[in-house]
Scaffold this motif. Sequence first.
Motif, PDB file in Angstrom:
ATOM      1  N   GLY A   1     -21.394   1.855  43.221  1.00 12.35           N
ATOM      2  CA  GLY A   1     -21.788   2.981  44.048  1.00 12.35           C
ATOM      3  C   GLY A   1     -22.111   2.514  45.447  1.00 12.35           C
ATOM      4  O   GLY A   1     -21.821   1.384  45.831  1.00 12.35           O
ATOM      5  N   THR A   2     -22.747   3.404  46.186  1.00 16.66           N
ATOM      6  CA  THR A   2     -23.108   3.119  47.566  1.00 16.66           C
ATOM      7  C   THR A   2     -24.557   3.505  47.816  1.00 16.66           C
ATOM      8  O   THR A   2     -24.993   4.577  47.409  1.00 16.66           O
ATOM      9  N   LEU A   3     -25.286   2.614  48.479  1.00 20.13           N
ATOM     10  CA  LEU A   3     -26.642   2.915  48.930  1.00 20.13           C
ATOM     11  C   LEU A   3     -26.545   3.365  50.374  1.00 20.13           C
ATOM     12  O   LEU A   3     -26.075   2.622  51.243  1.00 20.13           O
ATOM     13  N   TYR A   4     -26.965   4.583  50.644  1.00 13.59           N
ATOM     14  CA  TYR A   4     -27.051   5.085  52.018  1.00 13.59           C
ATOM     15  C   TYR A   4     -28.483   4.815  52.473  1.00 13.59           C
ATOM     16  O   TYR A   4     -29.439   5.371  51.928  1.00 13.59           O
ATOM     17  N   VAL A   5     -28.650   3.917  53.435  1.00 17.57           N
ATOM     18  CA  VAL A   5     -29.973   3.470  53.871  1.00 17.57           C
ATOM     19  C   VAL A   5     -30.636   4.545  54.738  1.00 17.57           C
ATOM     20  O   VAL A   5     -30.091   4.946  55.759  1.00 17.57           O
ATOM     21  N   THR A   6     -31.830   4.995  54.302  1.00 23.18           N
ATOM     22  CA  THR A   6     -32.589   5.992  55.064  1.00 23.18           C
ATOM     23  C   THR A   6     -33.864   5.400  55.656  1.00 23.18           C
ATOM     24  O   THR A   6     -34.487   6.016  56.506  1.00 23.18           O
ATOM     25  N   GLY A   7     -34.245   4.206  55.196  1.00 26.20           N
ATOM     26  CA  GLY A   7     -35.421   3.542  55.728  1.00 26.20           C
ATOM     27  C   GLY A   7     -35.288   2.046  55.592  1.00 26.20           C
ATOM     28  O   GLY A   7     -34.771   1.552  54.594  1.00 26.20           O
ATOM     29  N   VAL A   8     -35.737   1.311  56.617  1.00 23.87           N
ATOM     30  CA  VAL A   8     -35.684  -0.145  56.601  1.00 23.87           C
ATOM     31  C   VAL A   8     -36.871  -0.686  57.389  1.00 23.87           C
ATOM     32  O   VAL A   8     -37.246  -0.131  58.419  1.00 23.87           O
ATOM     33  N   SER A   9     -37.492  -1.741  56.858  1.00 20.31           N
ATOM     34  CA  SER A   9     -38.620  -2.335  57.580  1.00 20.31           C
ATOM     35  C   SER A   9     -38.113  -3.002  58.863  1.00 20.31           C
ATOM     36  O   SER A   9     -36.951  -3.374  58.968  1.00 20.31           O
ATOM     37  N   PRO A  10     -39.005  -3.138  59.856  1.00 17.39           N
ATOM     38  CA  PRO A  10     -38.594  -3.733  61.138  1.00 17.39           C
ATOM     39  C   PRO A  10     -38.098  -5.165  60.975  1.00 17.39           C
ATOM     40  O   PRO A  10     -38.612  -5.921  60.146  1.00 17.39           O
ATOM     41  N   ARG A  11     -37.130  -5.535  61.798  1.00 20.04           N
ATOM     42  CA  ARG A  11     -36.595  -6.902  61.789  1.00 20.04           C
ATOM     43  C   ARG A  11     -37.638  -7.826  62.406  1.00 20.04           C
ATOM     44  O   ARG A  11     -38.086  -7.622  63.530  1.00 20.04           O
ATOM     45  N   PRO A  12     -38.019  -8.892  61.685  1.00 19.51           N
ATOM     46  CA  PRO A  12     -39.007  -9.822  62.232  1.00 19.51           C
ATOM     47  C   PRO A  12     -38.406 -10.711  63.321  1.00 19.51           C
ATOM     48  O   PRO A  12     -37.192 -10.872  63.410  1.00 19.51           O
ATOM     49  N   ASP A  13     -39.272 -11.291  64.137  1.00 21.22           N
ATOM     50  CA  ASP A  13     -38.829 -12.202  65.188  1.00 21.22           C
ATOM     51  C   ASP A  13     -38.452 -13.569  64.631  1.00 21.22           C
ATOM     52  O   ASP A  13     -37.819 -14.365  65.316  1.00 21.22           O
ATOM     53  N   ALA A  14     -38.832 -13.851  63.391  1.00 22.99           N
ATOM     54  CA  ALA A  14     -38.552 -15.145  62.765  1.00 22.99           C
ATOM     55  C   ALA A  14     -37.049 -15.286  62.494  1.00 22.99           C
ATOM     56  O   ALA A  14     -36.295 -14.317  62.567  1.00 22.99           O
ATOM     57  N   THR A  15     -36.641 -16.500  62.184  1.00 20.24           N
ATOM     58  CA  THR A  15     -35.238 -16.752  61.863  1.00 20.24           C
ATOM     59  C   THR A  15     -35.089 -17.019  60.373  1.00 20.24           C
ATOM     60  O   THR A  15     -36.079 -17.182  59.661  1.00 20.24           O
ATOM     61  N   GLY A  16     -33.866 -17.074  59.916  1.00 27.54           N
ATOM     62  CA  GLY A  16     -33.588 -17.392  58.510  1.00 27.54           C
ATOM     63  C   GLY A  16     -33.762 -16.187  57.609  1.00 27.54           C
ATOM     64  O   GLY A  16     -33.492 -15.056  57.983  1.00 27.54           O
ATOM     65  N   GLU A  17     -34.238 -16.446  56.401  1.00 26.04           N
ATOM     66  CA  GLU A  17     -34.403 -15.419  55.385  1.00 26.04           C
ATOM     67  C   GLU A  17     -35.818 -14.854  55.431  1.00 26.04           C
ATOM     68  O   GLU A  17     -36.788 -15.599  55.397  1.00 26.04           O
TER      69      GLU A  17
ATOM     70  N   VAL B   1     -31.947 -12.606  58.530  1.00 30.30           N
ATOM     71  CA  VAL B   1     -32.230 -11.768  59.699  1.00 30.30           C
ATOM     72  C   VAL B   1     -31.011 -11.560  60.590  1.00 30.30           C
ATOM     73  O   VAL B   1     -30.950 -10.598  61.352  1.00 30.30           O
ATOM     74  N   ASN B   2     -30.027 -12.446  60.506  1.00 29.07           N
ATOM     75  CA  ASN B   2     -28.804 -12.277  61.299  1.00 29.07           C
ATOM     76  C   ASN B   2     -27.892 -11.176  60.763  1.00 29.07           C
ATOM     77  O   ASN B   2     -26.921 -10.812  61.417  1.00 29.07           O
ATOM     78  N   GLN B   3     -28.191 -10.674  59.557  1.00 30.67           N
ATOM     79  CA  GLN B   3     -27.415  -9.584  58.962  1.00 30.67           C
ATOM     80  C   GLN B   3     -28.344  -8.429  58.585  1.00 30.67           C
ATOM     81  O   GLN B   3     -28.106  -7.743  57.600  1.00 30.67           O
ATOM     82  N   TRP B   4     -29.395  -8.221  59.355  1.00 31.15           N
ATOM     83  CA  TRP B   4     -30.434  -7.238  59.040  1.00 31.15           C
ATOM     84  C   TRP B   4     -29.824  -5.845  58.892  1.00 31.15           C
ATOM     85  O   TRP B   4     -28.993  -5.434  59.703  1.00 31.15           O
ATOM     86  N   PRO B   5     -30.225  -5.094  57.851  1.00 33.32           N
ATOM     87  CA  PRO B   5     -29.673  -3.748  57.636  1.00 33.32           C
ATOM     88  C   PRO B   5     -30.227  -2.749  58.649  1.00 33.32           C
ATOM     89  O   PRO B   5     -31.238  -3.001  59.303  1.00 33.32           O
ATOM     90  N   SER B   6     -29.577  -1.606  58.744  1.00 35.21           N
ATOM     91  CA  SER B   6     -30.042  -0.562  59.655  1.00 35.21           C
ATOM     92  C   SER B   6     -29.920   0.802  58.981  1.00 35.21           C
ATOM     93  O   SER B   6     -29.137   0.980  58.034  1.00 35.21           O
ATOM     94  N   ILE B   7     -30.686   1.750  59.473  1.00 39.25           N
ATOM     95  CA  ILE B   7     -30.632   3.116  58.954  1.00 39.25           C
ATOM     96  C   ILE B   7     -29.233   3.663  59.180  1.00 39.25           C
ATOM     97  O   ILE B   7     -28.630   3.465  60.222  1.00 39.25           O
ATOM     98  N   GLY B   8     -28.717   4.328  58.164  1.00 40.29           N
ATOM     99  CA  GLY B   8     -27.375   4.902  58.223  1.00 40.29           C
ATOM    100  C   GLY B   8     -26.308   4.003  57.635  1.00 40.29           C
ATOM    101  O   GLY B   8     -25.195   4.431  57.377  1.00 40.29           O
ATOM    102  N   GLU B   9     -26.645   2.736  57.419  1.00 38.77           N
ATOM    103  CA  GLU B   9     -25.685   1.794  56.837  1.00 38.77           C
ATOM    104  C   GLU B   9     -25.405   2.170  55.381  1.00 38.77           C
ATOM    105  O   GLU B   9     -26.274   2.684  54.677  1.00 38.77           O
ATOM    106  N   GLN B  10     -24.193   1.927  54.942  1.00 38.16           N
ATOM    107  CA  GLN B  10     -23.814   2.151  53.551  1.00 38.16           C
ATOM    108  C   GLN B  10     -23.518   0.801  52.923  1.00 38.16           C
ATOM    109  O   GLN B  10     -22.625   0.086  53.364  1.00 38.16           O
ATOM    110  N   ILE B  11     -24.301   0.459  51.900  1.00 36.96           N
ATOM    111  CA  ILE B  11     -24.235  -0.862  51.274  1.00 36.96           C
ATOM    112  C   ILE B  11     -23.751  -0.699  49.837  1.00 36.96           C
ATOM    113  O   ILE B  11     -24.267   0.137  49.099  1.00 36.96           O
ATOM    114  N   PRO B  12     -22.770  -1.506  49.407  1.00 34.89           N
ATOM    115  CA  PRO B  12     -22.306  -1.422  48.022  1.00 34.89           C
ATOM    116  C   PRO B  12     -23.401  -1.845  47.042  1.00 34.89           C
ATOM    117  O   PRO B  12     -24.151  -2.788  47.302  1.00 34.89           O
ATOM    118  N   VAL B  13     -23.478  -1.129  45.923  1.00 33.83           N
ATOM    119  CA  VAL B  13     -24.432  -1.437  44.862  1.00 33.83           C
ATOM    120  C   VAL B  13     -23.728  -1.376  43.513  1.00 33.83           C
ATOM    121  O   VAL B  13     -22.649  -0.812  43.394  1.00 33.83           O
TER     122      VAL B  13
END
Length: 104
Positions: free
Chosen positions: A19-35, A62-74
């Motif tokens: 299926g597909t996850l339609y992202v409606t909420g995501v926590s803020p991207r941190p300033d840190a690097t990595g995972e 963090v280099n692939q951080w999700p965003s609202i509206g993104e559709q992610i396979p599940v």
Amino acid sequence: MAFRRGRGGGGQMVAPESGTLYVTGVSPRPDATGEQYVTLSGSISGPSVVAHEVYGRFAWDVNQWPSIGEQIPVAYPAGKPDRWQLGHPGARPYFGSRQRDQRN
């Protein structure tokens, strides 16, 4: 892979639904690097599910951080969308899922 036990003692493979996850909420991207940890909310739609609301926390690159509206396979067991798993290269479950070195 999951196996369903029956009376015959043999296992029958249970195929997950995609299926597909339609992202409606995501926590803020941190300033840190990595995972880092991310919290996602959204709705899953698939063959047996329409707009099922879900919520989860993951370790995420963090280099692939999700965003609202993104559709992610599940993937999830048929008819059980609350047991969903992401199919995104930047994510992994956050509790004890890191691969251990098997050379010990």
